[in-house]
Motif scaffolding. Sequence first.
Motif, PDB file in Angstrom:
ATOM      1  N   SER A  12       0.828  -1.215   0.000  1.00 22.56           N
ATOM      2  CA  SER A  12       0.000   0.000   0.000  1.00 22.56           C
ATOM      3  C   SER A  12       0.860   1.262   0.000  1.00 22.56           C
ATOM      4  O   SER A  12       0.520   2.254  -0.640  1.00 22.56           O
ATOM      5  N   ILE A  53     -12.144   3.587  -1.495  1.00 20.95           N
ATOM      6  CA  ILE A  53     -12.751   2.648  -0.541  1.00 20.95           C
ATOM      7  C   ILE A  53     -14.241   2.484  -0.821  1.00 20.95           C
ATOM      8  O   ILE A  53     -14.758   1.358  -0.889  1.00 20.95           O
ATOM      9  N   ASN A  56     -15.316   0.457  -3.875  1.00 18.32           N
ATOM     10  CA  ASN A  56     -15.053  -0.973  -3.764  1.00 18.32           C
ATOM     11  C   ASN A  56     -16.216  -1.770  -3.176  1.00 18.32           C
ATOM     12  O   ASN A  56     -16.231  -2.990  -3.278  1.00 18.32           O
ATOM     13  N   TYR A  60     -16.732  -5.819  -3.046  1.00 18.31           N
ATOM     14  CA  TYR A  60     -16.634  -6.572  -1.792  1.00 18.31           C
ATOM     15  C   TYR A  60     -17.805  -7.549  -1.675  1.00 18.31           C
ATOM     16  O   TYR A  60     -17.637  -8.695  -1.276  1.00 18.31           O
ATOM     17  N   GLY A  74      -9.268  -8.762   0.340  1.00 18.69           N
ATOM     18  CA  GLY A  74      -9.542  -7.559  -0.448  1.00 18.69           C
ATOM     19  C   GLY A  74      -9.994  -6.394   0.412  1.00 18.69           C
ATOM     20  O   GLY A  74      -9.608  -5.252   0.183  1.00 18.69           O
ATOM     21  N   ALA A  78      -7.896  -3.060   0.423  1.00 16.83           N
ATOM     22  CA  ALA A  78      -8.507  -1.827  -0.095  1.00 16.83           C
ATOM     23  C   ALA A  78      -8.563  -0.730   0.960  1.00 16.83           C
ATOM     24  O   ALA A  78      -8.260   0.431   0.674  1.00 16.83           O
ATOM     25  N   SER A  81      -4.993   0.428   1.646  1.00 18.32           N
ATOM     26  CA  SER A  81      -4.500   1.158   0.469  1.00 18.32           C
ATOM     27  C   SER A  81      -5.143   2.541   0.364  1.00 18.32           C
ATOM     28  O   SER A  81      -4.467   3.536   0.104  1.00 18.32           O
ATOM     29  N   GLY A  82      -6.465   2.595   0.583  1.00 18.01           N
ATOM     30  CA  GLY A  82      -7.177   3.870   0.495  1.00 18.01           C
ATOM     31  C   GLY A  82      -6.677   4.885   1.508  1.00 18.01           C
ATOM     32  O   GLY A  82      -6.415   6.048   1.175  1.00 18.01           O
ATOM     33  N   GLY A 125      -7.644  -4.304  -3.614  1.00 22.99           N
ATOM     34  CA  GLY A 125      -9.035  -3.900  -3.763  1.00 22.99           C
ATOM     35  C   GLY A 125      -9.386  -3.562  -5.192  1.00 22.99           C
ATOM     36  O   GLY A 125      -8.579  -3.691  -6.104  1.00 22.99           O
ATOM     37  N   GLY A 126     -10.619  -3.130  -5.363  1.00 23.02           N
ATOM     38  CA  GLY A 126     -11.061  -2.674  -6.667  1.00 23.02           C
ATOM     39  C   GLY A 126     -11.078  -3.759  -7.717  1.00 23.02           C
ATOM     40  O   GLY A 126     -11.387  -4.915  -7.442  1.00 23.02           O
TER      41      GLY A 126
END
Length: 196
Positions: A12, A53, A56, A60, A74, A78, A81-82, A125-126
Amino acid sequence: MLKKFIIIGFGSTLIGIGINGFILPLHLINGGIFGVSLLLNYIFEFKPGLTFIFLNLPIYLLAYKYDRLYFFNGLLGAIISGFTIELLIPLKGMIHLPMLSSVLLGALIIGSGVALMLRNHISPGGLDLLALLVSKWSKLNVGIIIFIFDTLIIFSGMLLLHDPKLLYSLLIVSIVGLLTSLLTSFRNIYVFVNMK
């Protein structure tokens, strides 16, 4: 769990540095939900990390229905990372490089972060998470699936922003996709050889 958090944290951080230090200042976009978040930032000034976020959430739910492990990995990837993207926003404008150098370096840093997480079955994520699910169902390499998704997003961005500079974004997604494909394939080859 400790190893998982270390991998997510490091991956991240690479993604956050690549986006804030090299991509965001040039008004370029990456692929996936990261790219969509950046587009919404340029058009509506939404916060890219938090937007990432929220965008996503439908993915999810899809992951939760089909694969609980991918869902939890995930979700962690996510969210971290966000928030890391938001945390590293002060990097925006601190690095001054020519356009091509910034694109190449940013793509290599982002691609390394994404690949590190995907190699360990953790999605940032994503669409990466969606690509992992599609890869699992279709047996296609996850890097190729990500590249297809990302290319569609770049062309959508060009239509919305009417900025020919966004063509550089194709180079970004190409490098990220290629690096992800190579690093995830290397792991698969390594596992296959050790199984023989």
